[in-house]
Design an enzyme around this catalytic site. Structure first.
Site, PDB file in Angstrom:
ATOM      1  N   LYS A 150       0.725  -0.915   0.099  1.00  0.00           N
ATOM      2  CA  LYS A 150       0.030   0.098   0.001  1.00  0.00           C
ATOM      3  C   LYS A 150       1.168   1.184  -0.548  1.00  0.00           C
ATOM      4  O   LYS A 150       2.191   1.171   0.483  1.00  0.00           O
ATOM      5  CB  LYS A 150      -0.927  -0.141   1.273  1.00  0.00           C
ATOM      6  CG  LYS A 150      -0.338   0.097   2.759  1.00  0.00           C
ATOM      7  CD  LYS A 150      -0.026   1.045   3.044  1.00  0.00           C
ATOM      8  CE  LYS A 150       0.572   1.663   4.869  1.00  0.00           C
ATOM      9  NZ  LYS A 150       1.661   2.141   4.745  1.00  0.00           N
TER      10      LYS A 150
ATOM     11  N   SER B  99       0.374  -6.948   5.728  1.00  0.00           N
ATOM     12  CA  SER B  99      -0.724  -7.003   4.074  1.00  0.00           C
ATOM     13  C   SER B  99      -0.364  -9.408   4.466  1.00  0.00           C
ATOM     14  O   SER B  99      -1.444  -9.814   4.049  1.00  0.00           O
ATOM     15  CB  SER B  99       0.337  -7.020   2.945  1.00  0.00           C
ATOM     16  OG  SER B  99      -0.668  -7.553   1.982  1.00  0.00           O
TER      17      SER B  99
ATOM     18  N   ASP C 259      -2.449  -1.319  10.511  1.00  0.00           N
ATOM     19  CA  ASP C 259      -2.837  -1.385   9.038  1.00  0.00           C
ATOM     20  C   ASP C 259      -3.530  -2.833   8.910  1.00  0.00           C
ATOM     21  O   ASP C 259      -4.335  -3.006   7.645  1.00  0.00           O
ATOM     22  CB  ASP C 259      -1.489  -1.467   8.346  1.00  0.00           C
ATOM     23  CG  ASP C 259      -0.973   0.233   8.332  1.00  0.00           C
ATOM     24  OD1 ASP C 259      -1.449   1.028   8.686  1.00  0.00           O
ATOM     25  OD2 ASP C 259       0.005   0.676   8.249  1.00  0.00           O
TER      26      ASP C 259
END
Length: 283
Positions: free
Chosen positions: A12, A105, A137
């Site tokens: 990201k 992620s 995140d």
């Protein structure tokens, strides 16, 4: 299904990042726009019947028991009570400490893939809440769309972003997030904005509040931003160290890559509208 291989964990970019305050527990209040891009780690998952969660390969600098993918798998086991386990293989491409969300992620992809393989049946909202225990995140990656984020990064609203290409530079330093957030020099009182403000204003209006601190502590980050700024609105993503610039098409990104000084690792990536694992798990 007993396995899923080559599962993507995309990077990201933070199109902007403002620090608007600080909670009593020390966590900073943020506003940011998350952009998914097609530069990814890849993970392989093989179901085990004995309940063990094992990482099958070495990841330099990351002991298996502290790896977010192992912690994510064990957290899902604990939450759901499943008796199944998994062998996890992580093919690492994304830089660690780069601000592109690699570890988060990876954890999100692990939760999504194993929820599917183990048939534990958690909803996306439940997985996001679980992921928040691993990092601020992680919920965004499970959310699976580009998003305007608030709070500590977990309050998400889907946004539409233009299709484009990004050039990303790895300046060659690891920027520790706690050092940036604990700096006395960090701006913590940016005026809150609305999602409509981001959608309607030119992007060069937006900034990363962490960038000034990171550049002062790590001149290599500042040097990369200065070099990339000759081609457009370059800025740092997350708490660093990676810096990026957006381009309308691939050929423009390629021209910048060909001029890149040899001291930096750099790469190009295309914007994504959706997490690539969403389609994979629906097949």
């Amino acid at each position: 299904m007993k396995f899923l291989h080559q599962c993507p964990a995309p990077a990201k970019l933070n199109l902007f990042l403002h620090v608007t305050g600080r909670r009593d527990d020390g966590y900073h209040l943020l506003q940011t726009a998350f952009q998914l891009i097609d530069h990814c780690d890849l993970l392989d998952f093989d179901v085990r019947q004995d309940g063990q969660v094992l990482r099958t390969n070495d990841v330099p600098g990351v002991p298996a028991d502290s790896d977010l993918i192992v912690r994510a798998a064990r957290l899902l086991q604990q939450k759901t009570g499943t008796t199944l386990g998994a062998d996890l293989t992580l093919h690492k491409t994304l830089p660690m400490g780069g601000g592109v969300g690699g570890g988060s992620s990876d954890a999100a992809t692990t939760l999504m893939a194993l929820n599917h393989l183990w048939q534990t049946g958690l909803s996306r909202a439940e997985l996001m809440l679980l992921g928040l225990q691993l990092g601020a995140d992680v919920p965004f990656f499970i959310f699976g769309e580009n998003a305007f984020a608030e709070g500590v990064g977990e309050e998400l609203q889907a946004i539409s972003t233009p299709e484009r290409w990004f050039v990303v530079i790895e300046p060659g330093v690891h920027v520790p997030t706690p050092a940036i957030f604990s700096s006395r020099e960090l701006t913590r009182d940016s005026k809150p904005v609305r999602i409509a403000d981001f959608s309607s204003n030119a992007e060069n209006y937006w900034r990363n509040d962490l960038q000034t601190v990171a550049c002062a502590m790590f001149p290599q980050v500042d040097e990369a931003i200065q070099w990339l700024s000759q081609f457009g609105n370059a800025k740092m993503t997350g708490s660093g160290a990676c810096v990026f610039c957006a381009f309308a098409d691939e050929s423009a990104a390629d021209k910048v890559i060909t001029q890149m000084p040899g001291r930096w690792k750099s790469w190009k990536a295309k914007s994504l509208n959706q997490h690539p694992l969403v389609d994979l798990l629906q097949r």
